[in-house]
Design an enzyme around this catalytic site. Structure first.
Site, PDB file in Angstrom:
ATOM      1  N   ASP A  16       0.852  -1.187   0.000  1.00  0.00           N
ATOM      2  CA  ASP A  16       0.000   0.000   0.000  1.00  0.00           C
ATOM      3  C   ASP A  16       0.893   1.245   0.000  1.00  0.00           C
ATOM      4  OD1 ASP A  16      -2.239  -1.606   0.207  1.00  0.00           O
ATOM      5  OD2 ASP A  16      -2.477  -1.316   2.375  1.00  0.00           O
ATOM      6  N   GLY A  42      -2.854  -6.098   1.029  1.00  0.00           N
ATOM      7  CA  GLY A  42      -3.383  -7.228   0.268  1.00  0.00           C
ATOM      8  C   GLY A  42      -4.201  -8.077   1.222  1.00  0.00           C
ATOM      9  N   LYS A  43      -5.382  -8.459   0.772  1.00  0.00           N
ATOM     10  CA  LYS A  43      -6.284  -9.171   1.685  1.00  0.00           C
ATOM     11  C   LYS A  43      -5.685 -10.479   2.189  1.00  0.00           C
ATOM     12  CE  LYS A  43     -10.333  -7.129  -0.420  1.00  0.00           C
ATOM     13  NZ  LYS A  43     -10.659  -6.257   0.717  1.00  0.00           N
ATOM     14  N   ASN A  46      -2.974  -9.622   4.764  1.00  0.00           N
ATOM     15  CA  ASN A  46      -3.593  -9.065   5.983  1.00  0.00           C
ATOM     16  C   ASN A  46      -4.208 -10.188   6.828  1.00  0.00           C
ATOM     17  OD1 ASN A  46      -3.020  -6.503   5.057  1.00  0.00           O
ATOM     18  ND2 ASN A  46      -5.118  -6.050   4.398  1.00  0.00           N
ATOM     19  N   GLU A 143      -8.812 -11.771  -4.399  1.00  0.00           N
ATOM     20  CA  GLU A 143      -7.853 -10.887  -5.074  1.00  0.00           C
ATOM     21  C   GLU A 143      -6.859 -11.679  -5.920  1.00  0.00           C
ATOM     22  OE1 GLU A 143      -7.544  -6.696  -2.587  1.00  0.00           O
ATOM     23  OE2 GLU A 143      -6.128  -8.276  -2.067  1.00  0.00           O
ATOM     24  N   GLY A 228     -22.033  -5.199  13.765  1.00  0.00           N
ATOM     25  CA  GLY A 228     -21.679  -6.554  14.171  1.00  0.00           C
ATOM     26  C   GLY A 228     -21.687  -7.514  13.001  1.00  0.00           C
ATOM     27  N   ASP A 255     -10.772  -7.995   6.946  1.00  0.00           N
ATOM     28  CA  ASP A 255      -9.626  -8.906   6.887  1.00  0.00           C
ATOM     29  C   ASP A 255      -9.268  -9.410   8.284  1.00  0.00           C
ATOM     30  OD1 ASP A 255      -9.392  -8.593   4.164  1.00  0.00           O
ATOM     31  OD2 ASP A 255      -7.816  -7.075   4.291  1.00  0.00           O
ATOM     32  N   GLY A 290      -4.015   2.545  10.303  1.00  0.00           N
ATOM     33  CA  GLY A 290      -3.254   1.559   9.524  1.00  0.00           C
ATOM     34  C   GLY A 290      -3.997   0.242   9.418  1.00  0.00           C
TER      35      GLY A 290
HETATM   36  P1  ADP Z   1     -15.280  -4.868   5.833  1.00  0.00           P
HETATM   37  O1  ADP Z   1     -14.022  -4.206   6.248  1.00  0.00           O
HETATM   38  O2  ADP Z   1     -15.061  -6.090   4.988  1.00  0.00           O
HETATM   39  O3  ADP Z   1     -16.322  -3.942   5.238  1.00  0.00           O
HETATM   40  P2  ADP Z   1     -16.835  -4.794   8.289  1.00  0.00           P
HETATM   41  O4  ADP Z   1     -16.711  -3.312   8.257  1.00  0.00           O
HETATM   42  O5  ADP Z   1     -18.201  -5.364   8.180  1.00  0.00           O
HETATM   43  O6  ADP Z   1     -15.913  -5.482   7.182  1.00  0.00           O
HETATM   44  O7  ADP Z   1     -16.153  -5.285   9.653  1.00  0.00           O
HETATM   45  C1  ADP Z   1     -15.945  -6.629  10.000  1.00  0.00           C
HETATM   46  C2  ADP Z   1     -16.204  -6.803  11.500  1.00  0.00           C
HETATM   47  O8  ADP Z   1     -15.332  -5.922  12.218  1.00  0.00           O
HETATM   48  C3  ADP Z   1     -17.612  -6.450  11.934  1.00  0.00           C
HETATM   49  O9  ADP Z   1     -18.468  -7.576  11.862  1.00  0.00           O
HETATM   50  C4  ADP Z   1     -17.408  -5.972  13.370  1.00  0.00           C
HETATM   51  O10 ADP Z   1     -17.466  -7.047  14.293  1.00  0.00           O
HETATM   52  C5  ADP Z   1     -15.989  -5.392  13.351  1.00  0.00           C
HETATM   53  N1  ADP Z   1     -16.058  -3.916  13.214  1.00  0.00           N
HETATM   54  C6  ADP Z   1     -16.024  -3.188  12.061  1.00  0.00           C
HETATM   55  N2  ADP Z   1     -16.175  -1.866  12.324  1.00  0.00           N
HETATM   56  C7  ADP Z   1     -16.321  -1.753  13.667  1.00  0.00           C
HETATM   57  C8  ADP Z   1     -16.514  -0.655  14.573  1.00  0.00           C
HETATM   58  N3  ADP Z   1     -16.593   0.614  14.135  1.00  0.00           N
HETATM   59  N4  ADP Z   1     -16.611  -0.928  15.909  1.00  0.00           N
HETATM   60  C9  ADP Z   1     -16.508  -2.192  16.371  1.00  0.00           C
HETATM   61  N5  ADP Z   1     -16.327  -3.271  15.562  1.00  0.00           N
HETATM   62  C10 ADP Z   1     -16.239  -3.065  14.241  1.00  0.00           C
END
Ligand code: ADP
Length: 319
Positions: A16, A42-43, A46, A143, A228, A255, A290
């Protein structure tokens, strides 16, 4: 300490390169005055790093270029104790790179050159057959070329590993591939791409998860950011709320979730416990800037889970 469970990750690695400026440059414009950051990404990488820090005995199968970025990527994986003997050095293509521009309001523009990742082949995967034999869990993402993912899933099944597919970024998949997956972990937008309808309200999440299950995976987990994760299995669907934290950078949360989930399952935890383990790791990661640099250690994950057990209100955030 029990023996670490073996997790095999077949996937991408990228460098990155991030420039943060006051605004995103328009086409043709040059903006002076930004700040530069670089990190391993990279997924695949990570998720491998997360699984290793969460306590897994991790092997990574991927491709890098014959260049300094590739050597740095392998060195970084090894520093996390990851077995890289099946990482292939591509003789022609450069290492994968993601160029990320971030504007003043946090908006971004990203160009990804997959380089060697696009050449990760079924033959590379087959060359790692010894790693498949010992894997408790196989973890793959999208990916790398879909035929390579399909080959990994076939070998994983044959070896008796549990197969987790994190379908990111969303891509059309052959029906047979999905039938080989045990646990499917899309986020909302990926789930929407697979089912062809919006996935936002909990009702639409439940509907999408049930529809995705009919395509093969006995377990579907739709991650919902700060809300969640929706878990759908043979006993129905339920929301496991996220752990309430103050988020500063949610890049890579998915990830971290999938990488730690893999360890939870490889350790033999029941599904919902493994999901909570993944959520705890992801919750810690979003409190720090990060991506790989924000991935927590096992001790940090265990400490947060103990805290949640003492204060259940932390994990009862509702919609
Ligand atoms: P992606 O990065 O693939 O979009 P998500 O944003 O859905 O994935 O996040 C994956 C998981 O990480 C969620 O199910 C949650 O448990 C946790 N998570 C993500 N954002 C938050 C947050 N702001 N606060 C607490 N937990 C989080």
């Amino acid at each position: 300490m029990p023996k670490s469970p073996a997790v095999l990750v077949v996937g991408s690695n990228m460098r990155d390169m991030v420039v943060r400026s006051a605004a995103l440059p328009r086409p043709g414009e040059t903006l002076l005055g930004g700040e530069f950051f670089t990190g391993q990404g990279g997924k695949g990488a990570n998720q491998a790093v997360t699984a290793a820090r969460a306590g897994g005995d991790v092997t990574f199968v991927g491709r890098v270029g014959n260049d300094s970025l590739g050597r740095d990527a392998v060195a970084a994986l090894k520093r996390d104790g990851i077995d890289c003997r099946h990482v292939v050095v591509d003789p022609k293509r450069p290492s994968g790179v993601a160029l990320i521009l971030v504007g003043g309001a946090g908006e971004n523009s990203i160009a990804v050159a997959p380089g060697a990742n696009a050449a990760l082949s079924a033959a590379d995967v087959k060359a790692a057959s010894r790693a498949f034999q010992r894997a408790a869990v196989l973890l793959v993402q999208l990916e790398i070329p879909v035929p390579t993912v399909a080959c990994a899933i076939r070998l994983g099944r044959r070896a008796g590993a549990r197969v987790i597919l994190n379908p990111a970024p969303a891509a059309p998949l052959p029906a047979a591939l999905l039938r080989g997956v045990d646990i499917f972990t899309p986020n909302e937008s990926e789930a929407a791409a697979f089912v062809g309808h919006a996935v936002d309200s909990l009702r639409s999440v439940a509907r999408a998860a049930a529809a995705l299950r009919t395509l093969g995976p006995p377990v579907v987990i739709v991650t919902l950011g700060a809300r969640g994760a929706w878990v759908q299995d043979g006993s129905g669907g339920r929301l496991l709320p996220a752990i309430a934290v103050k988020a500063v950078d949610t890049t890579g949360a998915g990830d971290v979730f999938s990488g730690a989930l893999a360890v939870g399952l490889a350790e033999g935890r029941p599904l919902d416990d493994a999901v909570r383990f993944g959520q705890a790791a992801a919750a810690i990661s979003v409190t720090r800037p990060g991506t790989q640099s924000s991935v927590p250690s096992r001790a940090e994950i265990d400490a947060l889970l103990r805290k949640v057990a003492r204060h259940p209100g932390l994990a009862s955030r509702s919609e």
